[in-house]
Design a protein around this motif. Structure first.
Motif, PDB file in Angstrom:
ATOM      1  N   ALA A  59       4.062   3.687 -10.258  1.00 27.52           N
ATOM      2  CA  ALA A  59       3.552   2.869 -10.824  1.00 27.52           C
ATOM      3  C   ALA A  59       3.962   1.894 -10.696  1.00 27.52           C
ATOM      4  CB  ALA A  59       2.321   2.727 -12.616  1.00 27.52           C
ATOM      5  N   GLU A  60       5.508   1.163 -10.640  1.00 28.09           N
ATOM      6  CA  GLU A  60       5.834   0.260  -9.726  1.00 28.09           C
ATOM      7  C   GLU A  60       6.721  -0.351  -8.674  1.00 28.09           C
ATOM      8  OE1 GLU A  60      10.775  -1.436 -10.659  1.00 28.09           O
ATOM      9  OE2 GLU A  60      10.122   0.810 -11.504  1.00 28.09           O
ATOM     10  N   VAL A  61       6.065   1.442  -7.969  1.00 27.16           N
ATOM     11  CA  VAL A  61       6.404   1.054  -6.122  1.00 27.16           C
ATOM     12  C   VAL A  61       5.030   0.890  -5.748  1.00 27.16           C
ATOM     13  CG1 VAL A  61       6.593   2.718  -4.332  1.00 27.16           C
ATOM     14  CG2 VAL A  61       7.996   2.795  -6.779  1.00 27.16           C
ATOM     15  N   SER A  62       3.934   1.543  -6.417  1.00 21.31           N
ATOM     16  CA  SER A  62       2.962   1.476  -6.138  1.00 21.31           C
ATOM     17  C   SER A  62       2.358  -0.478  -6.115  1.00 21.31           C
ATOM     18  CB  SER A  62       1.612   1.156  -6.757  1.00 21.31           C
ATOM     19  OG  SER A  62       1.556   2.673  -6.052  1.00 21.31           O
ATOM     20  N   GLU A  63       2.305  -0.820  -7.699  1.00 22.22           N
ATOM     21  CA  GLU A  63       2.264  -2.364  -7.695  1.00 22.22           C
ATOM     22  C   GLU A  63       3.722  -3.561  -7.127  1.00 22.22           C
ATOM     23  OE1 GLU A  63       2.225  -5.445 -11.837  1.00 22.22           O
ATOM     24  OE2 GLU A  63       2.814  -3.357 -11.781  1.00 22.22           O
ATOM     25  N   THR A 105       3.630  -8.839  -0.992  1.00 22.12           N
ATOM     26  CA  THR A 105       4.090  -9.041  -0.269  1.00 22.12           C
ATOM     27  C   THR A 105       3.509  -8.204   1.576  1.00 22.12           C
ATOM     28  OG1 THR A 105       5.860 -10.358   1.087  1.00 22.12           O
ATOM     29  CG2 THR A 105       6.087  -8.388   0.411  1.00 22.12           C
ATOM     30  N   LEU A 106       2.912  -9.963   2.072  1.00 16.12           N
ATOM     31  CA  LEU A 106       2.580  -9.599   3.715  1.00 16.12           C
ATOM     32  C   LEU A 106       3.769  -9.376   4.519  1.00 16.12           C
ATOM     33  CD1 LEU A 106      -1.175  -9.901   3.316  1.00 16.12           C
ATOM     34  CD2 LEU A 106       0.004  -7.276   3.908  1.00 16.12           C
ATOM     35  N   ASP A 107       4.535  -9.403   3.822  1.00 24.64           N
ATOM     36  CA  ASP A 107       5.861 -10.409   4.974  1.00 24.64           C
ATOM     37  C   ASP A 107       6.673  -8.505   5.262  1.00 24.64           C
ATOM     38  OD1 ASP A 107       8.833 -10.193   5.596  1.00 24.64           O
ATOM     39  OD2 ASP A 107       8.392 -12.306   5.328  1.00 24.64           O
ATOM     40  N   SER A 154       9.097  -6.207   2.366  1.00 24.66           N
ATOM     41  CA  SER A 154       8.301  -5.219   1.814  1.00 24.66           C
ATOM     42  C   SER A 154       9.093  -4.426   2.576  1.00 24.66           C
ATOM     43  CB  SER A 154       6.952  -5.282   2.714  1.00 24.66           C
ATOM     44  OG  SER A 154       5.807  -5.671   2.709  1.00 24.66           O
ATOM     45  N   VAL A 155      10.560  -4.279   3.260  1.00 29.67           N
ATOM     46  CA  VAL A 155      10.973  -2.927   3.721  1.00 29.67           C
ATOM     47  C   VAL A 155      12.575  -3.192   2.576  1.00 29.67           C
ATOM     48  CG1 VAL A 155      13.156  -2.462   4.892  1.00 29.67           C
ATOM     49  CG2 VAL A 155      10.787  -2.711   6.175  1.00 29.67           C
ATOM     50  N   ALA A 156      12.682  -4.732   1.973  1.00 29.85           N
ATOM     51  CA  ALA A 156      13.886  -5.032   1.223  1.00 29.85           C
ATOM     52  C   ALA A 156      13.402  -4.252   0.272  1.00 29.85           C
ATOM     53  CB  ALA A 156      14.347  -6.105   1.011  1.00 29.85           C
ATOM     54  N   LEU A 197       1.693   2.569   3.885  1.00 34.46           N
ATOM     55  CA  LEU A 197       0.801   1.616   4.210  1.00 34.46           C
ATOM     56  C   LEU A 197       0.728   0.525   3.588  1.00 34.46           C
ATOM     57  CD1 LEU A 197      -2.568   2.106   4.550  1.00 34.46           C
ATOM     58  CD2 LEU A 197      -2.672   1.973   2.476  1.00 34.46           C
ATOM     59  N   ALA A 198       1.368   0.189   1.860  1.00 34.12           N
ATOM     60  CA  ALA A 198       1.976  -0.987   2.609  1.00 34.12           C
ATOM     61  C   ALA A 198       2.735  -2.261   3.401  1.00 34.12           C
ATOM     62  CB  ALA A 198       2.430  -1.366   0.807  1.00 34.12           C
ATOM     63  N   ILE A 199       3.977  -1.449   3.932  1.00 36.33           N
ATOM     64  CA  ILE A 199       4.864  -1.826   5.166  1.00 36.33           C
ATOM     65  C   ILE A 199       4.047  -1.126   6.685  1.00 36.33           C
ATOM     66  CG2 ILE A 199       7.044  -1.491   6.343  1.00 36.33           C
ATOM     67  CD1 ILE A 199       7.898  -0.188   3.755  1.00 36.33           C
ATOM     68  N   ASP A 200       3.069  -0.869   6.839  1.00 36.84           N
ATOM     69  CA  ASP A 200       2.313  -0.811   8.009  1.00 36.84           C
ATOM     70  C   ASP A 200       1.393  -2.035   8.354  1.00 36.84           C
ATOM     71  OD1 ASP A 200       1.674   0.695  10.653  1.00 36.84           O
ATOM     72  OD2 ASP A 200      -0.441   1.088   9.649  1.00 36.84           O
ATOM     73  N   ASN A 201       1.184  -2.080   6.404  1.00 38.82           N
ATOM     74  CA  ASN A 201      -0.526  -3.759   6.619  1.00 38.82           C
ATOM     75  C   ASN A 201       0.599  -5.152   6.920  1.00 38.82           C
ATOM     76  OD1 ASN A 201      -2.257  -1.830   6.189  1.00 38.82           O
ATOM     77  ND2 ASN A 201      -2.464  -2.232   3.613  1.00 38.82           N
ATOM     78  N   ALA A 202       2.018  -4.847   6.381  1.00 38.46           N
ATOM     79  CA  ALA A 202       2.659  -6.261   7.080  1.00 38.46           C
ATOM     80  C   ALA A 202       3.340  -5.979   7.841  1.00 38.46           C
ATOM     81  CB  ALA A 202       3.953  -5.926   5.660  1.00 38.46           C
ATOM     82  N   ARG A 203       3.502  -4.716   8.579  1.00 37.91           N
ATOM     83  CA  ARG A 203       3.869  -4.552  10.135  1.00 37.91           C
ATOM     84  C   ARG A 203       2.155  -5.861  11.140  1.00 37.91           C
ATOM     85  NH1 ARG A 203       4.446   0.354  12.323  1.00 37.91           N
ATOM     86  NH2 ARG A 203       5.632  -0.194  13.771  1.00 37.91           N
ATOM     87  N   LEU A 204       1.400  -5.182  10.665  1.00 39.61           N
ATOM     88  CA  LEU A 204       0.198  -4.990  11.112  1.00 39.61           C
ATOM     89  C   LEU A 204      -0.202  -6.318  11.445  1.00 39.61           C
ATOM     90  CD1 LEU A 204      -2.348  -2.011  10.495  1.00 39.61           C
ATOM     91  CD2 LEU A 204      -1.337  -2.841  12.410  1.00 39.61           C
ATOM     92  N   TYR A 205      -0.447  -7.150   9.644  1.00 40.46           N
ATOM     93  CA  TYR A 205      -0.767  -8.973   9.832  1.00 40.46           C
ATOM     94  C   TYR A 205       0.755  -9.589  10.827  1.00 40.46           C
ATOM     95  CZ  TYR A 205      -0.210 -13.140   7.346  1.00 40.46           C
ATOM     96  OH  TYR A 205      -0.204 -14.381   7.043  1.00 40.46           O
TER      97      TYR A 205
END
Length: 562
Positions: A136-140, A145-147, A151-153, A296-304
């Protein structure tokens, strides 16, 4: 695939419980249960008809996030037979599970475990609860961030030291080559060694490289021990790199792919030192689930980030540099609202007409997104073409622009102010000029006189562009002296900090008065720094024009020019 790459996470099968037939279920590529027997339905607490033909995540919502969920995802991602033994809280029992992929289908057998268990039920529930809290902590954390860099950090901070001693995240660049996007070590004293190794190692694409294998196969890789032959090519003969690697003391590695939208775009390498055991099957399954949630979060940030680059290119193409006539200094600025892509509806323009007069434009299309930027591009192009076409007064130009917007059904509203700065023959050489402007609902310009006075050039209120009004438009006229400065701006400059227009205008007037006759580039930057700051609440566009003194002209205050 090489032997090293094929050493994926496979756990030996559990002993079969005597006299107990396993339940069997088959999933297709979309996780629909194409086949399920009664034994499986009983273990999962459902009737067969409630499961058959349904997506497993819909039919069993309580499965989401459990270790069995992670095991199924892990089994889908590898080609070998894998097993799992653990406590499944929704059913309140211990399970033995075996899964193997066959083409697009995943065959799973489940059996209630009988006999002694390796740990108490209380400990198992506590461990599973701790794992679910971690996920849950991972998801939250990953959606905060969309950077792409942040996101990777964040992902690295989450897995080190919880899942490994040090971690590396590699992503595929636009050229298809992997690049190290982030890394971290649990021991601060080893951080420099890790950075030295990653930055100075020789990149290789050999089959035995576990990171490369995971990237290009989309399958997890687990190596219980690292063969020196795999690492040797990365040293490139450098003793410095070799020494850094040896100090890192890598003992084992698990690499899980980062996948989103049916594409592998990166890999997460989890490395344990020699003093820490290799990852267990449960740790690998957890790593697969962490990667799934983070991907999905990292890919969203990359797409953004890609959309942002496209948006900035679009914005730069629409907001061209101003001309620099010999007797004028013109500076322009544009800042997008911090909460949107770097585009918006505010715009500026400045160009010379065929007769030598300079036309200055400031405007604001309703909206703060790509749609607003597209509408702004249309309005700006129409206005620029009409204004250049013939010598007309600003009010007439706005009237024709309004007619074009209506006739072409552009369907947008915009404020705009057009100002024509000219020097009639009778004022030639005097340093004085005539400013003629018309406003379609836009904020009035400011005039900073050479003696330090600031004047708000108010004019009669008139309707916005696109309002389909038939009311006639009119011009206002003012004289501008040598050394005077004109300032055109949008509402983002005066309404920053949730300030009303009147209060914000007073604040702007005071700032301009205090700054005085500084160079126009410095004036724009100082106003942004003082009023807007690093995070604009709304788009901001500024045009500043300084009227240079001419030979023989006298500036306000009686100072001769030249």
């Amino acid at each position: 695939m090489s032997e090293a790459a094929a050493a994926a996470a496979v756990v030996p099968a559990s002993p079969t419980a005597a006299g107990q037939a396993p339940g069997v279920a088959v999933f297709d590529g979309d996780w629909t249960l194409v086949s399920v027997d009664q034994a499986t339905a009983d273990l999962l607490g459902r009737r067969r008809e409630e499961l058959a033909g349904r997506n497993i995540w819909i039919a069993l919502p309580e499965l989401a996030g459990t270790i069995l969920h992670s095991f199924l995802l892990h089994a889908r991602s590898v080609g070998e037979r894998v097993t799992w033994r653990g406590y499944y809280p929704p059913a309140g029992c211990w399970l033995d599970a075996t899964a193997q992929r066959a083409g697009d289908h995943l065959h799973v057998s489940l059996r209630r475990r009988v006999g002694p268990v390796p740990e108490s039920r209380t400990d198992a529930v506590a461990d599973e609860g701790d794992r679910l809290r971690f996920l849950a902590e991972v998801s939250e954390s990953m959606v905060s961030t969309l950077d792409p860099t942040k996101s990777v950090a964040t992902l690295v901070d989450l897995v080190v030291p919880r899942l490994c001693d040090w971690a590396v995240v590699s992503v595929l660049g636009d050229d298809g080559a992997p690049t190290d996007a982030g890394w971290g070590h649990r021991d601060p004293a080893r951080a420099d060694d890790l950075e030295l190794y990653l930055r100075k190692r020789v990149r290789t694409a050999v089959d035995d490289n576990p990171m490369v294998t995971a990237l290009f196969t989309g399958e997890p890789i687990h190596l219980q021990a690292l063969d020196p032959a795999i690492i040797e090519p990365a040293f490139g003969g450098s003793e410095e790199v070799r020494a850094a690697w040896e100090r890192l003391d890598a003992g084992s590695i698990t690499v899980v792919p980062l996948r989103a939208r049916a594409e592998t775009f990166g890999a997460l390498g989890l490395i344990n030192g020699s003093a820490r055991p290799p990852h267990s099957e449960m740790e690998i399954a957890t790593a697969v689930e962490v990667a799934r949630r983070a991907s999905l979060a990292i890919d969203n940030a990359r797409l953004y980030g890609r959309q942002l680059a496209v948006a900035e290119t679009l914005q730069r193409s629409l907001l061209t540099p101003p001309p620099q006539p010999g007797d004028l200094e013109i500076a322009v600025r544009y800042l997008p609202a911090s909460s949107t892509l770097h585009v918006g509806g505010d715009w500026y323009d400045a160009f010379q007409q065929p007769d030598g007069a300079t036309l200055l434009v400031i405007g604001d299309v309703v909206g703060h997104n790509v749609d607003a930027a597209a509408a702004m591009g249309q309005v700006r192009s129409i206005l620029r073409g009409i204004a250049y076409d013939r010598h007309e007064e600003p009010a007439r130009v706005l009237t024709r622009v309004d007619a074009a917007l209506t006739g072409l059904r552009i369907g947008t509203l915009a404020t705009a102010l057009i100002a024509r700065l000219e020097q009639p023959p009778e004022l030639a050489g005097s340093g004085r000029r005539v400013l003629r402007w018309s406003s379609a609902g836009h904020l009035p310009p400011l005039l900073l006189h050479g003696d330090g006075r600031v004047e708000l050039l108010a004019s009669e209120p008139q309707t916005l562009l696109g309002a389909e009004s038939t009311a006639p438009r009119s011009d206002a006229v003012a004289e501008v002296g040598a050394g005077d400065t004109l300032l055109f701006y949008t509402d983002g400059l005066v309404e920053q900090g949730r300030t009303g227009i009147d209060e914000g205008t007073d604040r702007l007037v005071a700032a301009v008065r205090e700054l005085g006759p500084v160079p126009v580039d410095r004036l724009c930057d100082a106003l942004i720094e003082r009023i807007v700051g690093p995070r604009p609440e709304d788009d901001v566009a500024i045009v500043a024009v300084r009227c240079s003194a001419q030979d023989g002209a006298v500036q306000e205050g009686g100072t001769p020019a030249g």
